[in-house]
Design a protein around this motif. Structure first.
Motif: not given
Length: 507
Positions: A331-339
């Motif tokens: 999202f918006e060039r950034n990355r975020y972790s999920v399980p």
């Protein structure tokens, strides 16, 4: 050339002091015929005949009129300016000044307005609002120093139309979720919700502008107005005077607030400073209609007419995202972790002003602080190492160089250093990390720190300490009274038993 002052003296000498025309001519140096002319016609202000000069612009008037008419029919962004018309006249041989061309263009436009009957378009009717009736909203673009960097900000402006109390809140972007967040903070600061909100045709509220007052309003914006129970009203296109109070507030805020704003450590610190200084200015600024009271005094009187602020509107914008094989959402060039259990699946991403929430199977599966990278030079990856434990249990060797585990707490790193020196230390460390799936992370961390302090860093010892921490405490010993003592000790006498026996004889 006779002036107004000299004519006044001549009239006073002759009509009041009865001085002769000959004497007046001798004193002023004017001819007697000139003096007689002004006295005879009872002239108060001298008038002169024009000299009939030919302007340098005269040969080019027809061409200039033609250009002005053509440009008036073009769109505002496509029109040539008067300076461009002047340079075009110079190419044709015009030798006059630029000011002469400007004066003629202004006179020509005024004549066209008179012919079209639109001369009154520059006049406005003052508006008045009842207490609690309306507020006005607008965005502005301003700059502030945040974290030692000059940053461009999108500032939300609110202004109560009756009391003129105003509120400012700064954001990095001008998006829907920022707009929803701004309304909640503004209503809290202003002490309630008015009946109407007056807006321009901003993209964060309007999807399409129709004819007249027809508007296609964004569905999420409608939901917000329904939540806070106020009516949204939109101005005509390019008609900023319909919400002139907040338009002026944008200009006033620049010299009242932004020109004296100090550097700030964070955006939150800036918004706290804006709130504090806005309320301080209410105490200082005199109300424009009631010159005997300040804005704060009128605002206090308006308070009972405002609706109490309900709970915060859940102001998110939702997107459907596919999770990558590395358990990340972009999202918006950034990355975020999920399980890891949601890898290669679709989840719902709910975007708020300051954080992101991932939802799947009607439950929140992850939450991260939102990163807004203004320079677009590099992306940021936000890991939660707990999301990768299920994969790590199958691949314990990934613990040594796994990117999500580079940010483990210090106690975990110390334990890992000790365990990796043993055979099977990778798997034992993974089992220790997996304890956070069953116990609170703070308790696990405390158990590890205690085991390290005791010098017995191993999973069985950590688990033993952890269970002691969570096991219920033993009840206190009961306070029993002192043992009873007999005043007369019983005597062991077996003959008493024989006396109780019944003697039976056979028949």
């Amino acid at each position: 050339m006779i002036t107004v002052e000299l004519l006044s003296v001549i009239r006073r000498w002759h009509l009041r002091d009865q001085m002769s025309i000959r004497e007046i001519a001798k004193r002023t140096g004017l001819s007697r015929n000139t003096i007689k002319k002004y006295l005879r016609n009872d002239i108060v202000t001298p008038q002169y005949m024009g000299q009939g000069r030919v302007s340098k612009l005269s040969p080019y008037l027809d061409k200039l009129q033609q250009w002005l008419k053509t440009e008036s029919n073009r769109g505002r962004k496509e029109r040539r300016s008067v300076k461009q018309l002047y340079h075009d006249l110079v190419k044709l041989g015009y030798l006059g000044s630029y000011d002469r061309v400007v004066a003629y263009a202004k006179q020509w436009r005024l004549q066209q307005q008179q012919l079209a009957g639109t001369i009154g378009r520059g006049a406005f009717i003052p508006l008045t609002f009842a207490p609690g009736e309306a507020f006005q909203f607008d965005w502005s673009e301003d700059w502030a120093v945040i974290g030692n960097e000059r940053t461009k900000l999108q500032v939300a402006h609110f202004k109560l139309a009756h009391s003129r109390a105003f509120y400012l809140r700064a954001y990095p972007l001008q998006t829907h979720e920022m707009l929803f967040d701004a309304h909640h903070h503004a209503f809290l600061c202003l002490g309630g919700v008015p009946k109407r909100g007056i807006y321009d045709n901003m993209r964060t509220a309007i999807d399409k502008v129709g004819r007249g007052k027809q508007r296609t309003v964004n569905a999420r914006f409608k939901a917000m107005t329904s939540h806070y129970l106020f009516e949204a009203e939109f101005c005509n296109p390019a008609s900023g005077w319909e919400k002139g109070q907040v338009e002026k507030n944008v200009q006033d805020a620049r010299h009242r607030l932004w020109h004296q704003a100090p550097p700030f450590a964070s955006l939150e610190a800036l918004n706290d400073w804006l709130t504090e200084h806005c309320m301080a200015l209410w105490q200082q600024i005199i109300h424009p209609e009631d010159r005997q009271q300040t804005i704060a005094a009128i605002w206090q009187l308006e308070q009972p007419t405002l609706m109490p602020v309900p709970q915060s509107f859940d102001g998110f914008v939702e997107y459907t995202k596919r999770v990558t094989p590395t358990c990340l959402v972009n999202f918006e060039r950034n990355r975020y972790s999920v399980p890891a259990s949601f890898a290669n699946r679709h989840v719902s991403l709910r975007v708020y002003a300051d954080h992101l929430t991932m939802v799947a199977e009607v439950a929140v599966i992850a939450e991260h602080k939102r990163i807004i990278n203004r320079h677009h030079r590099s992306s940021v990856t936000c890991y939660e190492w707990q999301h990768y434990l299920s994969v790590l249990q199958r691949k314990p060797g990934a613990l040594r160089n796994g990117a999500p585990f580079m940010a483990l707490p210090e106690a975990f790193k110390q334990l890992q250093t000790k365990l990796l020196t043993r055979a099977g230390g990778d798997r034992e460390m993974v089992e220790v990390l997996s304890l956070v799936l069953h116990y609170d992370q703070a308790l696990v961390l405390a158990a590890i720190e205690e085991s390290l302090a005791l010098g017995v860093a191993s999973k069985p010892n950590i688990l033993n300490i952890l269970r002691r921490m969570i096991s219920p405490a033993l009840p206190p010993l009961a306070d029993t009274p002192q043992r009873l003592s007999l005043n007369e000790e019983p005597i062991a006498n077996v003959e008493r038993y024989d006396g109780l026996r019944e003697v039976r004889h056979a028949a």
